[in-house]
Write an enzyme that holds these catalytic residues in place. Structure first.
Site, PDB file in Angstrom:
ATOM      1  N   HIS A 154       0.831  -1.208   0.000  1.00 39.31           N
ATOM      2  CA  HIS A 154       0.000   0.000   0.000  1.00 39.31           C
ATOM      3  C   HIS A 154       0.869   1.264   0.000  1.00 39.31           C
ATOM      4  O   HIS A 154       0.436   2.311   0.503  1.00 39.31           O
ATOM      5  CB  HIS A 154      -0.954   0.046   1.200  1.00 39.31           C
ATOM      6  CG  HIS A 154      -1.715  -1.219   1.405  1.00 39.31           C
ATOM      7  ND1 HIS A 154      -2.925  -1.458   0.820  1.00 39.31           N
ATOM      8  CD2 HIS A 154      -1.396  -2.337   2.113  1.00 39.31           C
ATOM      9  CE1 HIS A 154      -3.351  -2.666   1.171  1.00 39.31           C
ATOM     10  NE2 HIS A 154      -2.428  -3.226   1.941  1.00 39.31           N
ATOM     11  N   SER A 275      15.233  21.599 -15.317  1.00 38.64           N
ATOM     12  CA  SER A 275      14.037  22.415 -15.531  1.00 38.64           C
ATOM     13  C   SER A 275      14.452  23.735 -16.171  1.00 38.64           C
ATOM     14  O   SER A 275      15.535  24.253 -15.892  1.00 38.64           O
ATOM     15  CB  SER A 275      13.365  22.671 -14.186  1.00 38.64           C
ATOM     16  OG  SER A 275      12.574  23.843 -14.247  1.00 38.64           O
ATOM     17  N   LYS A 281      16.393  21.779 -10.011  1.00 41.38           N
ATOM     18  CA  LYS A 281      15.755  20.503 -10.318  1.00 41.38           C
ATOM     19  C   LYS A 281      16.609  19.513 -11.097  1.00 41.38           C
ATOM     20  O   LYS A 281      17.387  19.889 -11.962  1.00 41.38           O
ATOM     21  CB  LYS A 281      14.492  20.770 -11.149  1.00 41.38           C
ATOM     22  CG  LYS A 281      13.426  21.518 -10.382  1.00 41.38           C
ATOM     23  CD  LYS A 281      12.495  20.582  -9.676  1.00 41.38           C
ATOM     24  CE  LYS A 281      11.436  20.160 -10.679  1.00 41.38           C
ATOM     25  NZ  LYS A 281      10.530  19.198 -10.127  1.00 41.38           N
ATOM     26  N   GLU A 288       9.988   8.547 -16.615  1.00 35.82           N
ATOM     27  CA  GLU A 288       8.627   9.089 -16.778  1.00 35.82           C
ATOM     28  C   GLU A 288       8.120   8.868 -18.202  1.00 35.82           C
ATOM     29  O   GLU A 288       6.983   8.453 -18.420  1.00 35.82           O
ATOM     30  CB  GLU A 288       8.617  10.589 -16.470  1.00 35.82           C
ATOM     31  CG  GLU A 288       8.627  10.904 -14.987  1.00 35.82           C
ATOM     32  CD  GLU A 288       8.825  12.392 -14.705  1.00 35.82           C
ATOM     33  OE1 GLU A 288       8.754  12.772 -13.550  1.00 35.82           O
ATOM     34  OE2 GLU A 288       9.069  13.160 -15.663  1.00 35.82           O
TER      35      GLU A 288
END
Ligand code: ARG
Length: 459
Positions: A154, A275, A281, A288
């Site tokens: 979970h 970024s 970043k 992704e």
């Protein structure tokens, strides 16, 4: 020139051609188309349907076309599809003998044969890339044998485990994919050539000859099914979909574990992106994007299943829609497998952070309950006692490791002085020695077995 224009008074409209032509995408089939035609011409001569001289001319012409395409000296253009292109080119080069190539054959059995030959290579490429990826996972698992990390259910910390367990879990998935790909390739390796348009042929062909030349396991036994069966393509797309599903899970774990919040992994700069606005970043664009491509590959599977639904026997032009999604799924899946195999070694395992995380959030609670149960307390009671300990610890902002043996004893007389040795993440992981479990010893056995099973697939 159209292969079928003899019957027509007027040429097709330009837009009808544009809509109908498959050459822009089926030109990828050029080499398998030529290989299948060479086998067909050889068989025709063997059976006395054309002369040996004609067959030699045809095969020589086809080989020359293949050489020219491979060398970049012949542009594939100006025909309805790859089959028309090759035949037109052959006739241009060798004249009338070339016009005999299509004897006892239809484009329907031709395209079905070409596509299966192409798919066979595509299955082999999947195998090769899957093997590379599992090898890459095995290297990481071997390193992970030394470390512990928390396991999750979970997405909440559950129990400590040897970090190699994580990588082996993915190897198991990709080994199942290897098995699936092998079975699909085998089921699909059946030859439609000789099915003609739909009903076979009246020429005395010998399908065993072409079958052997093209290394199919057997000729299909029903010509109607032979020309219209695209199960192999649907299976390929399913296999790709399953692979992408496994990759997407691995991507998700990598993305999550490399966040500041988790901090178990660090993706090397070479596989990270920045970024345009936030200078601090470092983004995990590669996993992704791979996760994102999963939807596209599933889409190709759904598209083909929908296309072949309710198709009446036998060949219908709908079936031309079988290729583009296949080619794209092949490309996306193989690229994804390869980049994952390449990126995995560039992920740093932050062992201290993983060990620290495995110690926190009461990951050892199951082992406290097991401690009592092993000393005669019924497990359900032991579970309740441990639950109370956890509750009290949370209230007093302490951990299971902060508690002394005396304090444990207040909850149950079965607690002995050795309870403090039990509540360490390392001890909890080490204790899981069951077959397939998360102790370093079990994980080592699993890794050994993975490497052994992988050998079956190394080409
Ligand atoms: N381009 C066609 C395809 O990919 C080849 C078969 C054409 N057959 C036909 N009967 N029109 O399916």
């Amino acid at each position: 020139m159209k292969l079928w224009e003899g019957r027509f008074d007027a040429p097709t409209a330009k837009n009808a051609d544009l809509f109908n032509d498959s050459l822009p995408f089926d030109k990828k089939l050029w080499s398998v188309d030529i290989a299948a035609s060479i086998a067909h011409a050889t068989m025709l001569a063997n059976c006395g349907i054309i002369t040996a001289e004609e067959s030699n001319l045809i095969c020589g012409g086809l080989n020359a076309i293949a050489d020219d395409i491979a060398a970049g000296n012949l542009e594939i253009a100006g025909a309805e599809d790859i089959h028309s292109f090759v035949e037109n080119e052959l006739v241009k080069r060798i004249g009338d003998a070339g016009k005999k190539l299509h004897t006892a054959r239809s484009r329907n059995d031709q395209v079905a044969t070409d596509f299966r030959l192409y798919a066979r290579n595509a299955f082999d490429s999947l195998t090769e890339s899957l093997v590379w990826l599992v090898e890459s996972l095995c290297d990481r698992a071997a390193e992970g044998l030394k470390y512990i990390m928390p396991g999750y259910t979970h997405l909440r910390k559950a129990q400590p485990m040897c970090a190699g367990h994580f990588f082996n879990a993915y190897s198991e998935m990709f080994l199942r994919d290897l098995d699936r790909v092998r079975a699909s390739r085998e089921r699909g390796n059946v030859m439609p050539l000789g099915s003609g348009a739909l009903a076979g042929t009246s020429y005395p062909i010998d399908r065993d000859i072409t079958c052997e030349l093209l290394e199919f396991d057997r000729p299909c036994e029903n010509s109607l099914d032979g020309v219209s069966d695209r199960d192999f393509a649907a299976e390929f797309l399913f296999d790709c979909s399953m692979i992408m599903s496994h990759l997407s899970r691995l991507c998700e774990d990598i993305i999550l574990y490399s966040t500041e919040e988790f901090g178990y992994f660090e993706i090397a700069d070479e596989y990270s992106t920045g970024s345009s606005i936030m200078p601090q970043k470092k983004n995990p664009d590669i996993p992704e994007l791979m996760r994102g491509k999963t939807g596209r590959v599933y889409g190709h599977l759904m598209a083909l299943l929908t296309t072949i639904k309710a198709i009446p026997l036998a060949y219908n032009k709908d079936l031309q829609e079988d290729k583009e999604g296949f080619f794209d799924a092949e490309k996306q899946t193989i690229n994804s497998l390869n980049i994952m195999a390449e990126m995995l070694p560039a992920i740093k395992l932050k062992s201290e952070r993983m060990a620290e995380a495995a110690e926190a959030e009461f990951c050892c609670a199951t082992d406290v309950a097991d401690y009592l149960a092993k000393r005669g307390v019924p497990f359900r009671t032991a579970h309740a006692v441990t639950g109370k300990i956890v509750r009290d610890c949370i209230a007093s902002k302490r951990t299971l490791q902060d508690m002394t043996a005396e304090e444990y004893k207040k909850y149950a007389p079965e607690f002995g002085g050795d309870i403090c040795d039990v509540v360490s993440a390392q001890a909890c992981a080490d204790a899981r020695t069951s077959y397939g479990g998360a102790s370093a010893a079990s994980v080592k056995e699993n890794l050994k077995s993975i490497k052994k099973r992988l050998k079956e697939y190394s080409l």
